[in-house]
Design a protein around this motif. Structure first.
Motif, PDB file in Angstrom:
ATOM      1  N   PHE A  37       7.733  12.184 -50.409  1.00 19.96           N
ATOM      2  CA  PHE A  37       8.543  12.478 -49.240  1.00 19.96           C
ATOM      3  C   PHE A  37       9.353  13.741 -49.531  1.00 19.96           C
ATOM      4  O   PHE A  37       9.470  14.154 -50.689  1.00 19.96           O
ATOM      5  N   ARG A  38       9.921  14.300 -48.503  1.00 22.81           N
ATOM      6  CA  ARG A  38      10.840  15.409 -48.715  1.00 22.81           C
ATOM      7  C   ARG A  38      11.956  15.331 -47.687  1.00 22.81           C
ATOM      8  O   ARG A  38      11.813  14.732 -46.634  1.00 22.81           O
ATOM      9  N   GLN A  39      13.066  15.951 -48.061  1.00 22.79           N
ATOM     10  CA  GLN A  39      14.198  16.012 -47.145  1.00 22.79           C
ATOM     11  C   GLN A  39      14.805  17.393 -47.202  1.00 22.79           C
ATOM     12  O   GLN A  39      15.269  17.840 -48.256  1.00 22.79           O
ATOM     13  N   ALA A  40      14.756  18.058 -46.075  1.00 23.21           N
ATOM     14  CA  ALA A  40      15.350  19.384 -45.941  1.00 23.21           C
ATOM     15  C   ALA A  40      16.791  19.231 -45.481  1.00 23.21           C
ATOM     16  O   ALA A  40      17.159  18.218 -44.884  1.00 23.21           O
ATOM     17  N   ARG A  45      14.476  12.325 -43.880  1.00 23.29           N
ATOM     18  CA  ARG A  45      13.427  12.285 -44.892  1.00 23.29           C
ATOM     19  C   ARG A  45      12.061  12.222 -44.198  1.00 23.29           C
ATOM     20  O   ARG A  45      11.869  11.454 -43.254  1.00 23.29           O
ATOM     21  N   GLU A  46      11.134  13.018 -44.697  1.00 23.39           N
ATOM     22  CA  GLU A  46       9.823  13.182 -44.072  1.00 23.39           C
ATOM     23  C   GLU A  46       8.724  12.677 -44.995  1.00 23.39           C
ATOM     24  O   GLU A  46       8.659  13.057 -46.168  1.00 23.39           O
ATOM     25  N   GLU A 107       6.075   4.605 -44.433  1.00 22.52           N
ATOM     26  CA  GLU A 107       7.454   4.238 -44.156  1.00 22.52           C
ATOM     27  C   GLU A 107       8.294   4.248 -45.433  1.00 22.52           C
ATOM     28  O   GLU A 107       8.029   3.505 -46.376  1.00 22.52           O
ATOM     29  N   ALA A 108       9.330   5.048 -45.437  1.00 21.76           N
ATOM     30  CA  ALA A 108      10.206   5.130 -46.604  1.00 21.76           C
ATOM     31  C   ALA A 108      10.812   3.782 -46.944  1.00 21.76           C
ATOM     32  O   ALA A 108      11.041   3.470 -48.116  1.00 21.76           O
TER      33      ALA A 108
END
Length: 124
Positions: A37-40, A45-46, A107-108
């Motif tokens: 995942f990543r979060q800008a 969170r994506e 799904e996180a």
């Protein structure tokens, strides 16, 4: 208990490629599905990709399909994420996570174990 540590982040150039690694401790790592995942900044969170337990069948979000490649090596307890043709919008903190759902998940909330994250910053 599996623990995860990400590495490989840093400053990268637009258009380059980058490989992030997720190294796990614990001898049951191969039983877990693993996701990236990543979060800008300022964003949620994506989900990027998930890879199933065992042989590691990958699944990608439409937003990264064709540009990101995930691979797992259970002998080394690693799951790598290759990012090709880096874009400025790839700037984010990248996280790997493990889930007892063996096929992985988008799904996180399905992931029980998270790494601390590694920062990727893309510049021109």
């Amino acid at each position: 208990q599996v623990r995860l540590v990400e590495s490989g982040g840093g400053l990268a150039q637009f258009g380059d490629s980058l490989t992030l690694s997720c190294v796990a401790s614990g001898d049951t790592f191969s039983d877990y599905g693993v996701g990236w995942f990543r979060q800008a900044p300022g964003k949620e969170r994506e989900f990027l990709t998930t890879v199933s337990f065992g042989r590691g069948v990958p699944y990608y979000s439409d937003s990264v399909k064709g540009r990101f490649t995930v691979s797992r090596d259970n002998a080394k307890n690693t799951v790598d994420l290759q990012i090709h043709s880096l874009k400025l919008e790839d700037t984010a903190i990248y996280y790997c996570a493990a889930t007892s759902l063996r096929l992985g998940s988008e799904e996180a909330s399905e992931y029980e174990i998270w790494g601390q994250g590694t920062q990727v910053t893309v510049s021109m």
